[in-house]
Design an enzyme around this catalytic site. Structure first.
Site, PDB file in Angstrom:
ATOM      1  N   GLU A 184       1.052  -1.179   0.039  1.00  0.00           N
ATOM      2  CA  GLU A 184      -0.129   0.198  -0.011  1.00  0.00           C
ATOM      3  C   GLU A 184       0.988   1.042   0.302  1.00  0.00           C
ATOM      4  OE1 GLU A 184      -2.840  -0.039   2.740  1.00  0.00           O
ATOM      5  OE2 GLU A 184      -4.072  -1.571   1.404  1.00  0.00           O
ATOM      6  N   GLU A 253      -6.677  -7.919  -0.361  1.00  0.00           N
ATOM      7  CA  GLU A 253      -7.040  -7.731   0.657  1.00  0.00           C
ATOM      8  C   GLU A 253      -8.776  -7.219   0.811  1.00  0.00           C
ATOM      9  OE1 GLU A 253      -5.209  -5.366   3.433  1.00  0.00           O
ATOM     10  OE2 GLU A 253      -3.039  -6.223   2.939  1.00  0.00           O
TER      11      GLU A 253
END
Ligand code: GAL
Length: 626
Positions: A184, A253
Site C-alpha cells: 500500500e 485484501e
C-alpha cells in the site's frame, strides 16, 4: 437436483485435477482475465494465515481447515523483524520457520501468495521493520534513500535466494505462485514527492530483477509500473480494474473483520457479518475479478512484542478460523458453501476473454451471464438495494433478497445466495480448565536493579531502549517548599507535555496512578510533602507505530516537558532536572514469564495488590513456591 449432481461431479473432477496439478512444477503467467497456471486461467480463492501468529504445531490444522473451506491459496506476509532481529543475523526457526510453513501448504496441495514487503503494515510492530533499521545513520524509510534501499535489497535478495534454494517457487515444484513487493505504498507516496516516485520504480525493478519467475504484485498502487500488477485492497473491490489492459483484476485484501479499527486494549473485537463478506466476494467475481483474498482467514495471536502500537495480543480478526484454530460458524461454513458455488462457475468464468456487460433486472439489480465456448453458462443475479424482491431473469422469476447475489452455475438453478445462511451458528464460551487459584507474586523493585545513567534532559524512549523492551524508568527529585504544603502534604498535578503510550507514576515510592496518551498531554494528581520528593515514572510503549510515512522519526516516552502544577508558589518545571534512567524491568530481564526464568525469583504467596504491591508479577501454580 440432477443438474446439481452433474455440477458436483464436475467440481470434484476439477478438484482432483488441480490436486494432481500441484505435484509437479507449474508455470505462472497472466492475461487480462486471470492468472494462468500452466497456461490455464484460474479463478482462485485465497486467505491469509500469518505463520508467526500461530505455533508450528497449529500450522497443519490451520492449513487443512483452509483447504476444507475451499481455499486454493494461502497468503502470508514475510516478517523482516522476526527474520533478522539483529542486523546480519537471520532467524528461520520455530514460529519463523517460513520454509516449513510453505512446504506444509504445498503438501496440502495449495498455492502461496508471498507478500515479501519488506514493509508489511499488518498491525505488526514497526510495520515489520526490524528495530535496528531506524538507527542506521541518515536512514529514511520507504523513499529514495541509499541506506534504506541497500538494506531492503539485501534482505529481499537473501530471502529470495533462500526460497529458491529450498525449491519453493511454483516452477521448482514449490507452492509460490505470486509475490508482493512493498505494501500500500500508494497511500503515502505523495508525501515523498519525486523521491517517492523514484523509490516506487526502484523497488519494483529490484523485485523483478530477482528473477523468481512468478508475477509480482503491488497492492493499492494505481501507478505500479507495467512489470508489476497493481491490485485492490478494500471491503468491496467489484468493478476494480488494474492500470493496464493486459493485467487481471486481483483482490489482495478483503477484510473479514477489521472494520477500520483494530482491537485495542479495553475495547471489544470488531466484526463483519459473513453475509456482507459473501456478497462482496460474489460481486467481485460477477464483475470480472479473478483472484480474491481474505485478510485474515486465520488471524491468530500477536506473540511477544510483535503487536503494533495500541493493538492487543489477540489478533483474532473475527476471521473464519478463530485465534485458537477452531472454525468460526457460520462464517467458515457459509464461505465454504460460497466457494463451492463459485467453483461450479469457474470454467465459464475463465472461458471468456471479456467480462460480459451487465443486464439490468430493475433498480439496484443486475445480472451477468458468462457463456463459455463449450456451450456452458453461469449467471450471477445481484441486488444492492435495501428491499427483498422478485426478479425476472431469462423468463423465470427468482427471489432476490436485499444486498445479495444469487449464483446460478447453469444459468437456471440458484445453488447459493449470499444472504441465505444455511450453516448453523456457533457461540464459543471459554472455561478455565484449571481453577484460577494458587497465585504467587513477585514485586518488581522500584529501586534501580541494573545499570542506570543520568542526564539533565528528557530522553526519547525508542532511541534509549532500542526497542528491546517496552519499559523505561524516568526518575528525578522534586523539592517542595514548606509554605506549599502547610499541612504536611500538598495536592498537585504532574503534567507530561507529551506522553506515548502509557505511564505508571510513583511518588515517594507510592503508586499514584496510570495514564495513557498517544503523543499528547497527560496529567496525574499527586501528593507531595515538604522537602525532597522522589518522582518515578515507568514509561511504556505498547508497540511501535506500524502505519504511515516517516516511521523512523517516531518518538515515544515523555517528551518536550514535564512539570508539577497546582502549588501556591507556582509550577515546578522539571525537564532540566537531573533524570536517572533505567531500561527495562528486572522481571523482564530475568524472563520471569518463562519456566526457567521464573525459577530465578523468590515468589511470595501474598497477592495483595494494594498500595506498594502495585507493580508486581503474578504467576499461578504452587510449583513455583520456594
Ligand atoms: C491494510 C494493510 C494490512 C492490514 C490491513 C488492516 O491496509 O495492507 O497490512 O494492516 O490494512 O488489517
Amino acid at each position: 437436483m440432477a443438474a446439481m449432481r452433474v455440477w458436483i461431479w464436475w467440481y470434484f473432477a476439477l478438484g482432483a485435477l488441480l490436486q494432481n496439478h500441484t505435484s509437479v512444477a507449474v508455470t505462472v503467467s497472466y492475461d487480462q482475465r486471470a492468472l494462468k497456471l500452466d497456461g490455464n486461467r484460474r479463478m482462485l480463492v485465497s486467505g491469509s494465515i500469518h505463520y508467526p501468529r500461530s505455533t508450528p504445531t497449529m500450522w497443519p490444522g490451520l492449513i487443512a481447515k483452509a483447504k476444507k473451506g475451499g481455499l486454493d491459496v494461502i497468503q502470508t506476509y514475510v516478517f523482516w523483524s522476526g527474520h533478522e532481529p539483529t542486523q546480519g543475523v537471520y532467524n528461520f526457526a520455530g514460529r519463523y520457520d517460513l520454509p516449513k510453513f510453505l512446504r506444509l501448504v504445498h503438501e496440502a496441495g495449495m498455492y502461496v501468495n508471498l507478500r515479501i514487503g519488506p514493509y508489511v503494515c499488518a498491525e505488526w510492530n514497526f510495520g515489520g521493520f526490524p528495530g535496528w533499521l531506524r538507527f542506521l545513520p541518515g536512514i529514511e524509510f520507504r523513499t529514495d534513500n541509499e541506506s534504506f534501499k541497500n538494506e531492503t535489497q539485501r534482505f529481499v535478495n537473501y530471502l529470495v535466494e533462500m526460497l529458491k534454494s529450498e525449491n519453493l517457487f511454483a516452477w521448482q515444484d514449490g507452492p509460490i505462485i505470486l509475490a508482493q513487493i512493498e505494501n500500500e505504498y500508494g497511500s503515502i507516496d505523495a508525501v515523498y514527492g519525486e523521491a517517492g516516485q523514484k523509490y516506487l520504480n526502484w523497488i519494483a525493478n529490484m523485485a523483478v530483477a530477482t528473477n523468481i519467475s512468478v508475477p509480482w504484485i503491488m497492492c493499492n498502487q494505481p501507478d505500479a509500473p507495467p512489470s508489476v500488477i497493481d491490485t485492490c485492497n478494500g471491503f468491496y473491490c467489484d468493478g476494480f480494474r488494474p492500470n493496464s489492459e493486459g493485467k487481471p483484476a486481483l483482490w489482495t485484501e478483503n477484510w473479514t473483520g477489521w472494520l477500520c479499527r483494530f482491537q485495542s486494549w479495553g475495547e471489544g473485537a470488531p466484526t463483519r457479518p459473513v453475509q456482507d463478506i459473501a456478497f462482496a466476494v460474489a460481486r467481485f467475481f460477477q464483475k470480472g475479478g479473478s483472484f480474491m483474498h481474505y485478510y485474515m482467514y486465520h488471524g491468530g495471536t500477536n506473540f511477544e512484542r510483535s503487536a503494533m502500537e495500541g493493538v492487543t495480543t489477540n489478533y483474532d480478526y473475527d476471521a473464519p478460523i478463530d485465534e485458537y484454530g477452531d472454525v468460526r460458524q457460520p462464517k467458515w461454513g457459509h464461505l465454504k458453501d460460497l466457494h463451492a458455488a463459485l467453483k461450479l462457475c469457474e470454467l465459464c468464468l475463465v472461458g471468456v476473454d471479456t467480462v460480459p456487460s451487465e443486464i439490468s433486472l430493475g433498480p439496484y439489480q443486475e445480472a451477468h451471464v458468462y457463456n463459455s465456448s463449450t456451450g456452458a453458462c453461469a449467471a450471477f443475479l445481484a441486488s444492492w438495494g435495501t428491499d427483498d424482491s422478485t426478479v425476472l431473469f431469462q423468463g423465470q422469476s427468482y427471489d432476490l433478497p436485499a444486498w445479495s447475489v444469487s449464483i446460478l452455475p447453469d444459468c437456471k438453478s440458484v445453488v447459493f445466495n449470499t444472504a441465505k445462511v444455511g450453516v448453523q451458528s456457533m457461540t464459543m464460551t471459554m472455561q478455565s480448565a484449571i481453577p484460577v487459584t494458587n497465585w504467587v507474586s513477585y514485586r518488581e523493585p522500584l529501586e534501580p536493579w541494573g545499570s542506570t545513567f543520568s542526564t539533565n534532559e528528557l530522553v526519547e524512549q525508542i532511541a534509549t531502549t532500542k526497542d528491546t523492551t517496552d519499559y523505561l524508568w524516568y526518575t528525578t527529585n522534586v523539592e517542595v517548599a514548606e509554605s506549599d504544603a502547610p499541612n504536611g502534604l500538598a495536592q498537585a498535578t504532574l503534567v507530561m507535555s507529551y506522553l506515548r503510550d502509557a505511564a505508571h507514576i510513583f511518588v515517594n515510592k507510592v503508586y499514584a496512578g496510570t495514564k495513557s496518551a498517544h503523543g499528547s498531554e497527560a496529567s496525574q494528581s499527586i501528593s507531595l510533602r515538604p522537602g525532597i520528593n522522589s518522582v518515578k515514572v515507568l514509561s511504556m510503549t505498547t508497540g511501535l507505530q506500524g502505519t504511515g510515512p516517516f516511521l523512523e522519526k517516531e518518538k515515544a516516552g515523555i517528551q518536550f516537558g514535564i512539570r508539577v502544577e497546582g502549588l501556591p508558589s507556582g509550577a515546578i518545571i522539571m525537564q532540566r532536572n537531573t533524570w536517572t534512567y533505567q531500561v527495562g524491568l528486572q522481571g523482564e530481564n530475568n524472563r520471569l514469564f518463562e519456566s526457567n526464568g521464573s525459577l530465578s525469583a523468590v515468589w511470595s504467596t501474598s497477592t495483595d495488590v494494594s498500595n506498594q504491591m502495585s507493580l508486581s508479577w503474578f504467576k499461578r501454580g504452587t510449583a513455583l513456591l520456594p
